[in-house]
Motif scaffolding. Structure first.
Motif, PDB file in Angstrom:
ATOM      1  N   MET A  33     -62.947  51.236  66.067  1.00 37.25           N
ATOM      2  CA  MET A  33     -63.168  51.282  67.768  1.00 37.25           C
ATOM      3  C   MET A  33     -63.872  51.318  69.039  1.00 37.25           C
ATOM      4  O   MET A  33     -64.474  51.660  69.820  1.00 37.25           O
ATOM      5  CB  MET A  33     -61.397  52.908  68.501  1.00 37.25           C
ATOM      6  N   ARG A  34     -65.347  50.919  68.117  1.00 38.47           N
ATOM      7  CA  ARG A  34     -66.455  51.421  68.777  1.00 38.47           C
ATOM      8  C   ARG A  34     -68.068  50.393  68.432  1.00 38.47           C
ATOM      9  O   ARG A  34     -67.749  50.076  67.313  1.00 38.47           O
ATOM     10  CB  ARG A  34     -66.919  52.715  69.135  1.00 38.47           C
ATOM     11  N   ARG A 103     -66.446  51.142  73.993  1.00 37.27           N
ATOM     12  CA  ARG A 103     -65.029  51.839  73.023  1.00 37.27           C
ATOM     13  C   ARG A 103     -63.395  51.281  73.382  1.00 37.27           C
ATOM     14  O   ARG A 103     -63.983  50.824  74.585  1.00 37.27           O
ATOM     15  CB  ARG A 103     -65.231  53.592  73.128  1.00 37.27           C
ATOM     16  N   LEU A 104     -63.072  51.343  72.455  1.00 40.89           N
ATOM     17  CA  LEU A 104     -62.067  50.429  72.406  1.00 40.89           C
ATOM     18  C   LEU A 104     -60.518  51.581  73.088  1.00 40.89           C
ATOM     19  O   LEU A 104     -60.933  52.361  72.466  1.00 40.89           O
ATOM     20  CB  LEU A 104     -61.452  49.749  71.651  1.00 40.89           C
ATOM     21  N   LEU A 105     -59.932  50.980  74.293  1.00 43.97           N
ATOM     22  CA  LEU A 105     -59.586  52.553  74.297  1.00 43.97           C
ATOM     23  C   LEU A 105     -57.827  51.448  74.487  1.00 43.97           C
ATOM     24  O   LEU A 105     -57.174  52.791  73.857  1.00 43.97           O
ATOM     25  CB  LEU A 105     -59.086  52.374  76.178  1.00 43.97           C
ATOM     26  N   LYS A 106     -57.406  50.619  73.879  1.00 44.50           N
ATOM     27  CA  LYS A 106     -56.134  49.877  73.342  1.00 44.50           C
ATOM     28  C   LYS A 106     -56.415  48.277  72.596  1.00 44.50           C
ATOM     29  O   LYS A 106     -57.003  47.925  73.526  1.00 44.50           O
ATOM     30  CB  LYS A 106     -55.572  49.790  74.476  1.00 44.50           C
ATOM     31  N   SER A 112     -57.088  43.539  73.970  1.00 49.83           N
ATOM     32  CA  SER A 112     -57.874  44.157  73.683  1.00 49.83           C
ATOM     33  C   SER A 112     -58.300  45.289  74.497  1.00 49.83           C
ATOM     34  O   SER A 112     -58.458  44.083  75.274  1.00 49.83           O
ATOM     35  CB  SER A 112     -58.907  43.974  72.853  1.00 49.83           C
ATOM     36  N   VAL A 113     -58.209  46.195  75.384  1.00 53.77           N
ATOM     37  CA  VAL A 113     -58.967  46.968  76.146  1.00 53.77           C
ATOM     38  C   VAL A 113     -60.050  47.479  76.049  1.00 53.77           C
ATOM     39  O   VAL A 113     -60.219  48.846  75.288  1.00 53.77           O
ATOM     40  CB  VAL A 113     -57.885  47.359  77.306  1.00 53.77           C
ATOM     41  N   ARG A 129     -70.919  50.377  84.427  1.00 52.73           N
ATOM     42  CA  ARG A 129     -69.705  50.550  83.935  1.00 52.73           C
ATOM     43  C   ARG A 129     -68.492  49.625  84.049  1.00 52.73           C
ATOM     44  O   ARG A 129     -68.790  48.952  85.148  1.00 52.73           O
ATOM     45  CB  ARG A 129     -68.771  52.737  84.230  1.00 52.73           C
ATOM     46  N   ALA A 130     -67.991  49.449  83.055  1.00 53.26           N
ATOM     47  CA  ALA A 130     -67.376  47.828  82.677  1.00 53.26           C
ATOM     48  C   ALA A 130     -66.226  48.466  82.534  1.00 53.26           C
ATOM     49  O   ALA A 130     -65.977  49.110  81.134  1.00 53.26           O
ATOM     50  CB  ALA A 130     -67.767  46.758  82.114  1.00 53.26           C
ATOM     51  N   SER A 131     -65.248  47.116  82.778  1.00 52.04           N
ATOM     52  CA  SER A 131     -63.865  47.514  81.414  1.00 52.04           C
ATOM     53  C   SER A 131     -63.452  46.151  81.406  1.00 52.04           C
ATOM     54  O   SER A 131     -63.164  45.430  82.397  1.00 52.04           O
ATOM     55  CB  SER A 131     -62.829  48.141  83.105  1.00 52.04           C
ATOM     56  N   LEU A 132     -62.998  45.631  80.662  1.00 56.73           N
ATOM     57  CA  LEU A 132     -62.307  44.491  79.891  1.00 56.73           C
ATOM     58  C   LEU A 132     -61.381  44.750  79.587  1.00 56.73           C
ATOM     59  O   LEU A 132     -61.285  45.458  78.322  1.00 56.73           O
ATOM     60  CB  LEU A 132     -64.133  43.823  79.413  1.00 56.73           C
ATOM     61  N   THR A 133     -60.581  43.017  78.979  1.00 58.04           N
ATOM     62  CA  THR A 133     -59.239  43.241  78.730  1.00 58.04           C
ATOM     63  C   THR A 133     -60.163  41.378  78.161  1.00 58.04           C
ATOM     64  O   THR A 133     -60.707  40.887  78.044  1.00 58.04           O
ATOM     65  CB  THR A 133     -58.342  43.337  79.503  1.00 58.04           C
TER      66      THR A 133
END
Length: 139
Positions: A33-34, A103-106, A112-113, A129-133
Motif C-alpha cells: 500500500m505504498r 500511501r494508499l488509504l483505501k 483507490s484513494v 501534499r496531494a490526495s488522489l482518487t
C-alpha cells in the motif's frame, strides 16, 4: 493484500505504457500500500525562476498513486484519476529532484484513494501534499 507488481515490473510497465515520460520518474521503493517515487528534475520541469513547475509536481503525485495502486492490483493501464486535491506549501529547491512518498488509504474494487507527501531532496519539510482518487477498471 499482497503485492501484485514489483519495483522492476512497475518500471517496465511505466516505460512501455507511457514512453513519453521515460526517464522522468524513478521508482525507489514499493511496499504494501505504498511507494516512493523520484521525479528526476530536468529543464523541462522548471518554470520561470528556476523552480519546479506545479504541473510537474502534480504529475509526480499522480504517478505515485497510480503506481501504488498498480502494485496492489496488477497491470491495469486504464486505471484513471477521478479526483485530485493538491496543496503547494513551499518552493522546491531549484535544480533538485523531488521525492514522493505515497500511501494508499483505501483500496477497494472500484476506487483507490491515496495520500502523497512531496519533498525537495535535502529539505525536511514537504513542498506539496496531494490526495488522489483512482477509478479501477472492472475485471
Amino acid at each position: 493484500m499482497s503485492l501484485k507488481m514489483t519495483r522492476d515490473e512497475l518500471t517496465v510497465f511505466l516505460d512501455r505504457e507511457f514512453p513519453q515520460v521515460k526517464g522522468d520518474f524513478a521508482i525507489e521503493e514499493v511496499g504494501d500500500m505504498r511507494v516512493r517515487v523520484r521525479l528526476v528534475v530536468a529543464d523541462k520541469h522548471l518554470r520561470p525562476g528556476g523552480t519546479v513547475s506545479g504541473p510537474s509536481i502534480f504529475a509526480l503525485a499522480d504517478v505515485a498513486v497510480y503506481l501504488a495502486t498498480l502494485a496492489m492490483i496488477g497491470p491495469k493501464a486504464m486505471a484513471v484519476t477521478t479526483n485530485c486535491s493538491i496543496d503547494f506549501m513551499r518552493k522546491p529547491t531549484a535544480g533538485v529532484d523531488l521525492v514522493a512518498e505515497c500511501r494508499l488509504l483505501k483500496l477497494g474494487r472500484t476506487l483507490s484513494v491515496g495520500d502523497v507527501l512531496i519533498f525537495s531532496e535535502g529539505m525536511e519539510a514537504p513542498v506539496a501534499r496531494a490526495s488522489l482518487t483512482y477509478a479501477i477498471p472492472p475485471k
